[in-house]
Design a protein around this motif. Structure first.
Motif, mmCIF file in Angstrom:
data_model
loop_
_atom_site.group_PDB
_atom_site.id
_atom_site.type_symbol
_atom_site.label_atom_id
_atom_site.label_comp_id
_atom_site.label_asym_id
_atom_site.label_seq_id
_atom_site.Cartn_x
_atom_site.Cartn_y
_atom_site.Cartn_z
ATOM 1 N N LYS A 40 59.202 40.864 37.806
ATOM 2 C CA LYS A 40 58.348 42.070 38.169
ATOM 3 C C LYS A 40 56.895 41.709 37.802
ATOM 4 N N ILE A 41 56.639 40.667 36.900
ATOM 5 C CA ILE A 41 55.111 40.225 36.813
ATOM 6 C C ILE A 41 54.857 39.035 37.506
ATOM 7 N N VAL A 42 55.640 38.233 37.573
ATOM 8 C CA VAL A 42 55.260 36.768 38.136
ATOM 9 C C VAL A 42 55.085 36.808 39.814
ATOM 10 N N LYS A 43 55.900 37.735 40.258
ATOM 11 C CA LYS A 43 55.603 37.849 41.874
ATOM 12 C C LYS A 43 54.682 38.547 42.140
ATOM 13 N N ARG A 44 53.977 39.169 41.259
ATOM 14 C CA ARG A 44 52.901 40.122 41.597
ATOM 15 C C ARG A 44 51.447 39.397 41.265
ATOM 16 N N ILE A 45 51.665 38.394 40.665
ATOM 17 C CA ILE A 45 50.485 37.564 40.224
ATOM 18 C C ILE A 45 49.927 36.801 41.562
ATOM 19 N N LYS A 46 48.598 36.960 41.929
ATOM 20 C CA LYS A 46 47.940 36.141 43.069
ATOM 21 C C LYS A 46 47.037 35.497 42.390
ATOM 22 N N VAL A 47 47.351 34.124 42.430
ATOM 23 C CA VAL A 47 46.560 32.935 41.832
ATOM 24 C C VAL A 47 45.333 32.722 42.668
ATOM 25 N N GLU A 48 45.052 33.272 43.929
ATOM 26 C CA GLU A 48 43.973 33.170 44.536
ATOM 27 C C GLU A 48 43.030 34.241 43.751
ATOM 28 N N ASN A 49 43.322 35.323 43.564
ATOM 29 C CA ASN A 49 42.576 36.294 43.022
ATOM 30 C C ASN A 49 41.789 35.835 41.551
ATOM 31 N N ILE A 50 42.678 34.879 40.860
ATOM 32 C CA ILE A 50 41.970 34.045 39.559
ATOM 33 C C ILE A 50 40.993 33.114 40.148
ATOM 34 N N TYR A 51 41.368 32.634 41.171
ATOM 35 C CA TYR A 51 40.415 31.640 41.750
ATOM 36 C C TYR A 51 39.072 32.111 42.157
ATOM 37 N N ASN A 52 39.287 33.405 42.894
ATOM 38 C CA ASN A 52 37.993 34.105 43.311
ATOM 39 C C ASN A 52 37.384 34.516 42.096
ATOM 40 N N HIS A 53 37.760 34.971 41.085
ATOM 41 C CA HIS A 53 36.937 35.365 39.941
ATOM 42 C C HIS A 53 36.172 34.297 39.132
ATOM 43 N N ILE A 54 36.985 33.103 39.061
ATOM 44 C CA ILE A 54 36.360 31.868 38.598
ATOM 45 C C ILE A 54 35.103 31.474 39.623
ATOM 46 N N ALA A 55 35.107 31.605 40.933
ATOM 47 C CA ALA A 55 33.971 31.585 41.882
ATOM 48 C C ALA A 55 32.803 32.242 41.470
ATOM 49 N N LYS A 56 33.349 33.680 41.181
ATOM 50 C CA LYS A 56 32.183 34.400 40.968
ATOM 51 C C LYS A 56 31.585 34.063 39.703
ATOM 52 N N LEU A 57 32.242 33.927 38.659
ATOM 53 C CA LEU A 57 31.759 33.898 37.450
ATOM 54 C C LEU A 57 30.917 32.539 37.130
ATOM 55 N N SER A 58 31.322 31.438 37.729
ATOM 56 C CA SER A 58 30.871 30.099 37.451
ATOM 57 C C SER A 58 29.697 29.619 38.319
ATOM 58 N N LYS A 59 29.026 30.536 38.930
ATOM 59 C CA LYS A 59 27.808 30.296 39.658
ATOM 60 C C LYS A 59 26.650 29.798 38.844
#
Length: 462
Positions: A40-59
């Motif tokens: 119910k949690i694991v299948k809803r996690i989108k790792v691409e979202n995590i990656y995109n947040h990192i891209a925004k934060l690490s500029k």
């Protein structure tokens, strides 16, 4: 420090090795259903979202107290609000630090490469003198007659960098050289400014052991230190706090999920710790519309690199009610680098607790091999203030850390989607093990989930 009082976590709690444990469904049902609940949690996690947040934060680097940190705070706050959370920003005073423009260290008869590093909140000046080895730099090891007017050579470990320096300064040393106890160069902080500091630099383990060997052989070694351009100023850092309230009949429990959003000067901090912050954001998104009987508080801390200042501030502001109902604190720091080692859970005292039990069980359920995540002993992140206050807390991190830790090379291209997926699913499943609404027929169960075997590992971060 607040008095430890976890007895009212639940009326229907029991003790495993002295640790307060949440109420949970009966074991027979757990074995058959835990993975279904995890999904119910694991299948809803989108790792691409995590990656995109990192891209925004690490500029750019997000040094505490700078406009770049403020921009990161605003981004995090807006993300939490997009997910529907009421979000609080906690301001607190810190000292910002500008790195030296010049660091020079010379030793007769020796060339140092890589170059020595300064310490955050270190001081400027120029000194020279005889080098004296004083072990770990404890007050008992440092003799005034041996170090007065000289430069103390100290090995890392046992005491904080600040304590080593002030211990030496109190006995009359004019400078301090601290050498690492592991490979690589130390990039350390003294926590805060102090008028008692003397000039101090960090060198590698190999360099320090070479100097120690010369001294122990009876050679006289003269050194000179010159540091220019460092500056300490008052500034403001911030924590960002978003709370998910229980949507079902509340158990009056609270789970904390955190990471630090600041980075060191010069480092984009993709892994340290945009990776942890981004994972907090994605778990907040997933849990936003997930039924729970437990409150979950998502926090990103400021000024971790300055000495865990944001997490200490957060703990200081906790109400007694929230303290008493806290099940545990999950800290994620450096959870995405492809060049780091395997996942481990560190506790401040090296002992198992509720958080490691949950993390190990989740790791075993989600692993294809059924192998649980190991644990070890390490401070140096935002789980420490919670542990010191008597709350179960653990750091989720890949160790040893990558070689570009605290450097300009801590960039997005080093991030591994697989490692982000590993940590986000384990922490997400572990938190949900506490927060999920128990089925009505079993709501009064007093049996904790089956403990799994997981091992202690003596694994260094660096």
């Amino acid at each position: 420090m607040r008095k430890t009082s976890l007895s009212i976590l639940l009326a229907a709690s029991l003790s495993l090795g002295g640790t307060a444990v949440w109420a949970a469904p009966l074991q027979g049902v757990n074995l058959q259903s835990d993975q279904a609940f995890d999904n119910k949690i694991v299948k809803r996690i989108k790792v691409e979202n995590i990656y995109n947040h990192i891209a925004k934060l690490s500029k750019e680097p997000r040094v505490a107290g700078t406009p770049a940190e403020a921009a990161a705070v605003e981004y995090i706050k807006k993300q939490f609000e997009t997910f529907g959370y009421d979000t609080e920003v906690q301001d607190f005073d810190i000292y910002s630090y500008t790195e030296p423009s010049k660091i020079e260290f010379s030793v007769d008869g020796m060339t140092l490469a890589p170059a020595p590093m300064g310490f955050t909140y270190g001081v400027n000046g120029a000194v020279s003198g005889e080098l004296v080895y004083v072990g770990l730099g404890s007050p008992d090891e440092i003799k005034e007659e041996a170090v007065k007017g000289k430069i103390a050579l100290i090995q890392r470990g046992g005491f904080s960098f600040a304590e080593k320096i002030t211990n030496a300064a109190a006995k009359g040393a004019v400078g301090v050289i601290i050498f690492n106890n592991a490979d690589g160069v130390i990039n350390g902080t003294l926590g805060e400014p102090n008028e008692s500091y003397v000039l101090a630099l960090a060198i590698t383990k190999v360099q320090g052991e070479a100097l120690k060997s010369r001294l122990e052989s009876g050679q006289a070694v003269t050194a000179a230190i010159n540091v220019e351009g460092s500056k300490t100023e008052h500034a403001v850092s911030q924590n960002v706090v978003a709370t998910k309230k229980a949507t079902q009949k509340s158990t009056n429990q609270l789970v904390l999920v955190g990471a630090h959003h600041d980075s060191v000067d010069g480092a984009p901090g993709a892994n340290d710790d945009a990776s942890g912050t981004a994972t907090v954001l994605e778990l907040a998104r997933v849990f936003a519309n997930t039924p729970t009987d437990t409150d979950i508080r998502f926090v990103t801390f400021g000024a971790e690199e300055n000495g865990l200042l944001g997490s200490y501030e957060f703990v200081e502001r906790m109400t007694q009610e929230d303290y008493d109902r806290t099940v545990g604190m999950f800290q994620m720091d450096m959870v995405g680098s492809k060049d780091a080692g395997p996942l481990i859970m560190y506790t401040n005292d090296g002992e198992k607790n509720t958080v490691t039990e949950l993390g190990a069980a989740a790791g075993a359920r989600l692993s294809q091999t059924g192998q649980a995540t190991p644990y070890g002993m390490e401070g140096r992140s935002d789980h420490v203030p919670f542990a010191e206050a008597g709350l179960p807390a653990a750091l989720f991190i890949h160790a040893p850390v990558e070689p570009h830790y605290h450097s300009p090379e801590d960039t997005l291209d080093k991030i591994s989607l697989d490692k982000l997926r590993e940590v986000s699913t384990i922490v997400g499943a572990a938190v949900y093990q506490v927060a999920r609404p128990d089925t009505p027929a079993l709501e009064n169960a007093k049996v904790a989930p089956k403990a799994v075997d997981y091992n202690f590992e003596e694994r260094e971060l660096e």
